[in-house]
Each structure stands twice: as C-alpha cells, then as structure tokens.
Enzyme design. Sequence first.
Site, PDB file in Angstrom:
ATOM      1  N   THR A   1      -5.096  -7.704  10.540  1.00  0.00           N
ATOM      2  CA  THR A   1      -5.314  -6.352   9.999  1.00  0.00           C
ATOM      3  C   THR A   1      -4.709  -5.228  10.838  1.00  0.00           C
ATOM      4  OG1 THR A   1      -7.378  -7.125   9.029  1.00  0.00           O
ATOM      5  CG2 THR A   1      -7.119  -4.742   9.220  1.00  0.00           C
TER       6      THR A   1
ATOM      7  N   PHE B   1     -15.824   3.333   6.205  1.00  0.00           N
ATOM      8  CA  PHE B   1     -14.449   3.720   5.847  1.00  0.00           C
ATOM      9  C   PHE B   1     -14.140   3.533   4.366  1.00  0.00           C
ATOM     10  CE2 PHE B   1     -14.229  -0.698   7.452  1.00  0.00           C
ATOM     11  CZ  PHE B   1     -13.575  -1.349   6.412  1.00  0.00           C
TER      12      PHE B   1
ATOM     13  N   ARG C   1       2.995  -7.040   9.221  1.00  0.00           N
ATOM     14  CA  ARG C   1       2.292  -5.973   9.957  1.00  0.00           C
ATOM     15  C   ARG C   1       2.742  -5.933  11.416  1.00  0.00           C
ATOM     16  NH1 ARG C   1      -3.502  -7.560   7.352  1.00  0.00           N
ATOM     17  NH2 ARG C   1      -3.496  -6.153   5.542  1.00  0.00           N
TER      18      ARG C   1
ATOM     19  N   LYS D   1       0.837  -1.201   0.000  1.00  0.00           N
ATOM     20  CA  LYS D   1       0.000   0.000   0.000  1.00  0.00           C
ATOM     21  C   LYS D   1       0.876   1.258   0.000  1.00  0.00           C
ATOM     22  CE  LYS D   1      -3.674  -2.471   2.409  1.00  0.00           C
ATOM     23  NZ  LYS D   1      -4.712  -2.444   3.459  1.00  0.00           N
TER      24      LYS D   1
ATOM     25  N   TYR E   1     -12.289  -3.383  -3.572  1.00  0.00           N
ATOM     26  CA  TYR E   1     -12.867  -3.330  -2.227  1.00  0.00           C
ATOM     27  C   TYR E   1     -14.396  -3.426  -2.249  1.00  0.00           C
ATOM     28  CZ  TYR E   1      -8.265  -2.129  -0.348  1.00  0.00           C
ATOM     29  OH  TYR E   1      -6.943  -2.163   0.039  1.00  0.00           O
TER      30      TYR E   1
ATOM     31  N   HIS F   1      -1.680  -5.557   1.442  1.00  0.00           N
ATOM     32  CA  HIS F   1      -2.913  -6.331   1.287  1.00  0.00           C
ATOM     33  C   HIS F   1      -2.553  -7.707   0.752  1.00  0.00           C
ATOM     34  CE1 HIS F   1      -7.053  -7.326   0.025  1.00  0.00           C
ATOM     35  NE2 HIS F   1      -6.428  -7.968  -0.944  1.00  0.00           N
TER      36      HIS F   1
ATOM     37  N   ARG G   1      -1.012 -14.897   3.771  1.00  0.00           N
ATOM     38  CA  ARG G   1      -1.794 -14.253   4.845  1.00  0.00           C
ATOM     39  C   ARG G   1      -1.073 -14.369   6.187  1.00  0.00           C
ATOM     40  NH1 ARG G   1      -6.551 -11.262   3.902  1.00  0.00           N
ATOM     41  NH2 ARG G   1      -7.620 -12.209   5.674  1.00  0.00           N
TER      42      ARG G   1
ATOM     43  N   GLU H   1      -8.750 -10.541  -7.816  1.00  0.00           N
ATOM     44  CA  GLU H   1      -7.843  -9.414  -7.579  1.00  0.00           C
ATOM     45  C   GLU H   1      -6.685  -9.385  -8.581  1.00  0.00           C
ATOM     46  OE1 GLU H   1      -8.847  -9.196  -2.782  1.00  0.00           O
ATOM     47  OE2 GLU H   1      -6.874  -9.892  -3.419  1.00  0.00           O
TER      48      GLU H   1
ATOM     49  N   ASN I   1      -1.947  -0.231   7.080  1.00  0.00           N
ATOM     50  CA  ASN I   1      -1.401  -1.532   7.507  1.00  0.00           C
ATOM     51  C   ASN I   1      -0.490  -2.160   6.443  1.00  0.00           C
ATOM     52  OD1 ASN I   1      -3.350  -2.308   5.733  1.00  0.00           O
ATOM     53  ND2 ASN I   1      -4.470  -3.628   7.145  1.00  0.00           N
TER      54      ASN I   1
END
Length: 157
Positions: A93, A59, A104, A11, A51, A117, A87, A128, A114
């Site tokens: 998160t 949000f 993270r 990100k 998303y 993704h 993951r 995706e 964070n």
Amino acid sequence: MPNTRTAVLVKPDGLQRGLIGEIITRFERKGLKLVGLKMLDMTDEQLSEWYAEHKEKNFFDDLKSFMGSKPIVAMVWQGIDAVPVVRKLVGTTLGREAEAGSIRGDFGMSQQYNLIHASANNDDAVREVAIVFSENELFDYQTVMEGVIYADYEMGS
Ligand code: CMP
C-alpha cells in the site's frame, strides 16, 4: 488451476500522472489478459460499496472524496491466479516502502495517492468487478499467445 478475474482501478493520481499505458503494458507483458476496460467518475454509492470494509476508518470520507474527485480507469484482468499475480505487480500500500519493480514501488511515494487498486482476494474480485461492470461489458476470448504463456496442463487441456 483457477483461471480467474481480478479488478484494477487506476486511481485519479494514476490517470493524472499519465500512467495508464505503463500500467496496462506491465500487465500485458506479464501474460495477463484484459477482459474489461472503462473510464468513469465513480459515484459516492459505488465508492461506499467498494470501500465498505473501511467504513469505520477515519480516512473513509477522505478516501471517497479523493477517489470521486476525478475520472478513474477500471479494468478487469484474467489469468491463472490473477488476483495474487496482480497484487504482486502492484506492490504494498505505502508507495515509499513498496518493493522496487512493483508499480507502487516504481512510481509512488504516498499512502493515499498510491496510484492503483487491485482486488485483495477472489471474493472481493467478484464483488468489485460487479460494482463497475455489467456482464456484457466483460469479454470472453482466446489470444494466440495463451499457448506460449501457459503449458497445456495449466490450461486444463
Ligand atoms: P487500497 O489498498 O487500494 O484501498 C484502500 C485505500 O485506502 C488504500 O489503497 C489507500 O489509498 C487508502 N488508505 C489506506 N490507509 C490510509 C490512511 N491511513 N490514510 C488515508 N488513506 C489510506
């Protein structure tokens, strides 16, 4: 054993903080194979699709505007059970509660910022990957390491 692909976005905060190399290194070290990589500014259309499950959340607009504010780095990683493996390396998160040792957990404090993704499941991964990559931007190749990363029976041979 399913040899699958998963989508990763570093990100805007991850790129700003200079974590691209660190993140790639962690996935490489684990034994995952990089099969797609690009830097881009995500469009509002791409982000709305990406998303879609958060469309009703309060949000949503904030998330899209943050994700579209600066360039990101998108990657596709491949391996046996790549989705859950990635993951786990990424962590939960909320950065300040994420497990130490995860990306993270080691580098993040925030919920929105964070850093990264990772696809939540195989269906999301397929969806995706297609939002950001065309088929000719994805690579199908063998590495010399695969024979020591997996046993023959895991490779399906
Ligand atoms: P990720 O799990 O990659 O995808 C959805 C993102 O929405 C999540 O990371 C966070 O960056 C963000 N997010 C989740 N919950 C909130 C929240 N309550 N407020 C702001 N952003 C959030």
